[in-house]
Scaffold this motif. Sequence first.
Motif, PDB file in Angstrom:
ATOM      1  N   GLY A  11       0.798  -1.218   0.000  1.00 15.84           N
ATOM      2  CA  GLY A  11       0.000   0.000   0.000  1.00 15.84           C
ATOM      3  C   GLY A  11       0.831   1.270   0.000  1.00 15.84           C
ATOM      4  O   GLY A  11       1.980   1.302  -0.469  1.00 15.84           O
ATOM      5  N   LEU A  12       0.248   2.323   0.552  1.00 14.92           N
ATOM      6  CA  LEU A  12       0.908   3.636   0.519  1.00 14.92           C
ATOM      7  C   LEU A  12       2.249   3.627   1.236  1.00 14.92           C
ATOM      8  O   LEU A  12       3.170   4.345   0.837  1.00 14.92           O
ATOM      9  CB  LEU A  12      -0.010   4.689   1.147  1.00 14.92           C
ATOM     10  CG  LEU A  12       0.554   6.111   1.180  1.00 14.92           C
ATOM     11  CD1 LEU A  12       0.739   6.675  -0.222  1.00 14.92           C
ATOM     12  CD2 LEU A  12      -0.334   7.027   2.017  1.00 14.92           C
ATOM     13  N   ALA A  13       2.394   2.815   2.281  1.00 19.34           N
ATOM     14  CA  ALA A  13       3.653   2.802   3.043  1.00 19.34           C
ATOM     15  C   ALA A  13       4.842   2.487   2.147  1.00 19.34           C
ATOM     16  O   ALA A  13       5.936   3.041   2.328  1.00 19.34           O
ATOM     17  CB  ALA A  13       3.568   1.782   4.180  1.00 19.34           C
ATOM     18  N   THR A  14       4.643   1.610   1.163  1.00 17.53           N
ATOM     19  CA  THR A  14       5.722   1.257   0.237  1.00 17.53           C
ATOM     20  C   THR A  14       6.132   2.462  -0.604  1.00 17.53           C
ATOM     21  O   THR A  14       7.321   2.664  -0.880  1.00 17.53           O
ATOM     22  CB  THR A  14       5.284   0.101  -0.670  1.00 17.53           C
ATOM     23  OG1 THR A  14       4.811  -0.973   0.146  1.00 17.53           O
ATOM     24  CG2 THR A  14       6.434  -0.397  -1.522  1.00 17.53           C
ATOM     25  N   GLY A  67      -2.505  10.430  15.714  1.00 17.65           N
ATOM     26  CA  GLY A  67      -1.842  11.119  16.812  1.00 17.65           C
ATOM     27  C   GLY A  67      -0.342  11.119  16.665  1.00 17.65           C
ATOM     28  O   GLY A  67       0.374  11.779  17.433  1.00 17.65           O
ATOM     29  N   LYS A  68       0.168  10.385  15.683  1.00 19.86           N
ATOM     30  CA  LYS A  68       1.604  10.315  15.409  1.00 19.86           C
ATOM     31  C   LYS A  68       1.921  11.140  14.175  1.00 19.86           C
ATOM     32  O   LYS A  68       1.040  11.495  13.397  1.00 19.86           O
ATOM     33  CB  LYS A  68       2.027   8.856  15.197  1.00 19.86           C
ATOM     34  CG  LYS A  68       1.751   7.958  16.396  1.00 19.86           C
ATOM     35  CD  LYS A  68       2.089   6.512  16.086  1.00 19.86           C
ATOM     36  CE  LYS A  68       1.776   5.610  17.286  1.00 19.86           C
ATOM     37  NZ  LYS A  68       2.042   4.183  17.007  1.00 19.86           N
ATOM     38  N   THR A  69       3.201  11.431  13.986  1.00 17.23           N
ATOM     39  CA  THR A  69       3.612  12.153  12.787  1.00 17.23           C
ATOM     40  C   THR A  69       3.708  11.188  11.617  1.00 17.23           C
ATOM     41  O   THR A  69       3.777   9.959  11.779  1.00 17.23           O
ATOM     42  CB  THR A  69       4.974  12.827  12.986  1.00 17.23           C
ATOM     43  OG1 THR A  69       5.980  11.802  13.137  1.00 17.23           O
ATOM     44  CG2 THR A  69       4.971  13.746  14.189  1.00 17.23           C
ATOM     45  N   LEU A  70       3.716  11.757  10.427  1.00 20.60           N
ATOM     46  CA  LEU A  70       3.867  10.930   9.228  1.00 20.60           C
ATOM     47  C   LEU A  70       5.189  10.170   9.274  1.00 20.60           C
ATOM     48  O   LEU A  70       5.249   8.985   8.899  1.00 20.60           O
ATOM     49  CB  LEU A  70       3.801  11.805   7.979  1.00 20.60           C
ATOM     50  CG  LEU A  70       3.882  11.042   6.649  1.00 20.60           C
ATOM     51  CD1 LEU A  70       2.648  10.176   6.449  1.00 20.60           C
ATOM     52  CD2 LEU A  70       4.043  12.016   5.481  1.00 20.60           C
ATOM     53  N   GLY A  71       6.239  10.835   9.729  1.00 20.14           N
ATOM     54  CA  GLY A  71       7.537  10.168   9.830  1.00 20.14           C
ATOM     55  C   GLY A  71       7.492   8.969  10.755  1.00 20.14           C
ATOM     56  O   GLY A  71       8.069   7.908  10.449  1.00 20.14           O
ATOM     57  N   GLN A  72       6.805   9.094  11.883  1.00 22.93           N
ATOM     58  CA  GLN A  72       6.673   7.964  12.802  1.00 22.93           C
ATOM     59  C   GLN A  72       5.902   6.825  12.162  1.00 22.93           C
ATOM     60  O   GLN A  72       6.250   5.647  12.335  1.00 22.93           O
ATOM     61  CB  GLN A  72       5.964   8.427  14.080  1.00 22.93           C
ATOM     62  CG  GLN A  72       6.805   9.316  14.977  1.00 22.93           C
ATOM     63  CD  GLN A  72       6.007   9.883  16.133  1.00 22.93           C
ATOM     64  OE1 GLN A  72       4.876  10.339  15.970  1.00 22.93           O
ATOM     65  NE2 GLN A  72       6.591   9.851  17.332  1.00 22.93           N
ATOM     66  N   GLN A  73       4.878   7.157  11.425  1.00 19.25           N
ATOM     67  CA  GLN A  73       4.092   6.106  10.768  1.00 19.25           C
ATOM     68  C   GLN A  73       4.924   5.347   9.741  1.00 19.25           C
ATOM     69  O   GLN A  73       4.815   4.124   9.633  1.00 19.25           O
ATOM     70  CB  GLN A  73       2.863   6.714  10.103  1.00 19.25           C
ATOM     71  CG  GLN A  73       1.808   7.158  11.091  1.00 19.25           C
ATOM     72  CD  GLN A  73       0.515   7.614  10.446  1.00 19.25           C
ATOM     73  OE1 GLN A  73      -0.474   7.829  11.121  1.00 19.25           O
ATOM     74  NE2 GLN A  73       0.514   7.776   9.138  1.00 19.25           N
ATOM     75  N   ILE A  74       5.760   6.065   9.000  1.00 16.89           N
ATOM     76  CA  ILE A  74       6.613   5.392   8.018  1.00 16.89           C
ATOM     77  C   ILE A  74       7.586   4.457   8.724  1.00 16.89           C
ATOM     78  O   ILE A  74       7.812   3.322   8.289  1.00 16.89           O
ATOM     79  CB  ILE A  74       7.366   6.428   7.158  1.00 16.89           C
ATOM     80  CG1 ILE A  74       6.377   7.246   6.318  1.00 16.89           C
ATOM     81  CG2 ILE A  74       8.381   5.742   6.243  1.00 16.89           C
ATOM     82  CD1 ILE A  74       7.013   8.404   5.572  1.00 16.89           C
TER      83      ILE A  74
END
Length: 573
Positions: A325-328, A346-353
Motif C-alpha cells: 500500500g501507501l507505506a511502500t 496522533g503520530k507524525t507521518l515520519g513515525q508512521q513510516i
Amino acid sequence: MNEKTKGMRAGLANYGDAGFSLFLRKAFIAAMGYSDDALERPIIGITDTFSGYNACHRNVPEVIDAIKRGVMLAGGLPIEFPVVSIHEAFSNPTSMFLRNLMAMDTEELVRAQPMDAVVLIGGCDKTVPALLMGAASANVPAIMTVTGPMITGHHRGERLGACTDCRRLWGKHRAGEISAAEIQELTGKLAPAAGTCMVMGTASTMALMTEAMGMMLPGGAAIPAVHADRLRHAEATGARAVAMAAEGLTPDKIMTPAALANALRVLHAVGGSTNALVHLAAIAGRLGFDLDLEAFDRMGMETPVLVDLKPSGQHYMEDLHRAGGLATILREIKPLMNLDCITVSGKTLGQQIEEAPPSWPQEVVRPLDNPIYSKGGIRLLRGNLAPKGAIIKESAASPVLMQHTGRAVVFESLEDMDRRIDSPDLDARADDVLVLRNAGPKGAPGMPESGYIPIPRKLAQQGVKDMVRLSDARMSGTAFGTIVLHACPEAAVGGPIALVRTGDLIRLDVPAGQLELLVDEDELIRRRAEWAPPEWTEAERGYRRLWFDQVLQADEGCDFAFLRNTTITGTVP
C-alpha cells in the motif's frame, strides 16, 4: 471540549430555553432506545453514504457496523446519519456538479447534530473530497475511511479493471474491433464486485492522498472492498475517533499546508488523477489556502512516477495492496516528504513510516532510482490559450505528441461533439488538435469528464489510437491519451478557448510547459469583440441557480465562492 458543550449538550436547538432544549432532545433520543448510560458517552457521528445508486458504496453497511463496533469497544456511542451519496455514472449532469452539495450537506449536518467526532465514509470519486471539504469547514474532530477498490474482473483470459479498460474496450468497439454482442458481455465483467475503480482513477488517487495528508489511519487507502482487512481498518477507525474526540484533534491541525503538500507529492508519485488537483484546490480553499500550481509543477520535476498501475502502468489497486500500500510508496519518497505533520493516529507521518511493516520484493512500486516515469505524472501548461493554466497527464500521454503543432477542429459543446464526432464528413486528420469548449464549470454545467474526446470513428477505423485533445473540461483519472484539460478560464466566461476557430494552429510544448494559439493578437481582439456569453436558461432556481451564481474556476477548485475561508492566507505547497 467543555463538558457543557459536548455529547447531547452540543449544538442545542434554539427554543430560547437551553434546559428545555436539552430536555426535549433527550425525550426524543430516548425513542431510539438508548440508555442514559449510553447517552453520557462520547458521541461519534458516522456519515452513511450508502445508496442503491452507488455500487462503489455497496459495502457501506458492513463498514458502518465495523466502525460502530470500534466506537463501542473504545467507550463511545456511535450514531450514523445520512448524507448525499454521489456515483459517477448516476449523476446528471455530472458528479462534480453535486460535489459541493454533498460538502454543504456534510458541513451543516456535522454542525447541527451533537457529535464529539465524526467518521467520514468516502469511496466514489467526488465523495472523498466532498466529505473532506465539509469536515474542513465544520472543523469537528474527523477521520476518514473509504469503501476500498474493487477486485479485478476477467474476460476471455484477460484481466480487466474499471474504468481504464472500459474506455480501451469501448474505443475498440467504436473502431469495429469488438462486436455489439461482446461489448454487452463485457458490461458484466468490468465491475465484478463492490468498491471503487481498481485502477489509479480519482477514487484511488483521493484515497491515497487522504492517507498521505494524515486524515486516514495507515494502510486504509488500498485495501480491497471485499477484504476482511477493510472491516478491521474500519473498526480501528471507529476506536480512534473516540480518542480524537478526547484529544480535540480537529482537521485544521492535520490538514496544514505541509500536509496538503504531502498529498500533492503523492499525487505525482502514483501517477494519479488530474481531478485530484481540482479537489485539493477546493479543500485548501476551505482551509484558507490557495493552490500554487507553479509550485506543484516544480514538485513534479523532482518526484517521479513510481507506481506501475493503470492507466500509467499495468497493475491494479489490489496489487498495490499486496505490495504494502501507501507505506511502500512513502518509504521511497520519504526524503521529499514533510515528516513532522501530525496525522489522525496522533503520530507524525515520519513515525508512521518508521512503524510500517518492512518492505518485501514486489513489482508494483518502483524504487526512486528506477521509476516508471522520470517526472511527476501531471504537468502545468501556460500560454495565451490558458492564462490561468491547463494541465496534461504526461505519464499517460503519447511521447511523440509532447511537442506538436496542429490544426484546430473545434466542437462548440458536448452536443455538437456528439452530433459530429463520428460523421464521415468530419474534416479531421490524425495530426489535428481536437478542441471541445463550453464544457467547463459553468459551460456544461458541472465540468464533465468529457475531456477524453473520442477519436473520430473514421480515424479510429484507420488505426489512429491517440491525438492531441484540448478542452475546458475534466477527464476521468482512469483515462489516458494526449489530453489537455482544465483550460482556464473556461470558454463560458470568456476564456481564450472561446476564441479558437477551426483551422487555427495550436502549439503544444509539454517540456516547455506551453500551450499557444498561433493567431495574431489583433485578430484575437477582433474575435473577442464579437464574442457573447451564453445564457443560463436552466438556472432560474434551486441548487442550479446557486451553482451558476457562485461556482469558481478550476484553479480554485470549482467550489462556491462563499464557502472559501477568507480569514487565513497562505499557499499550498
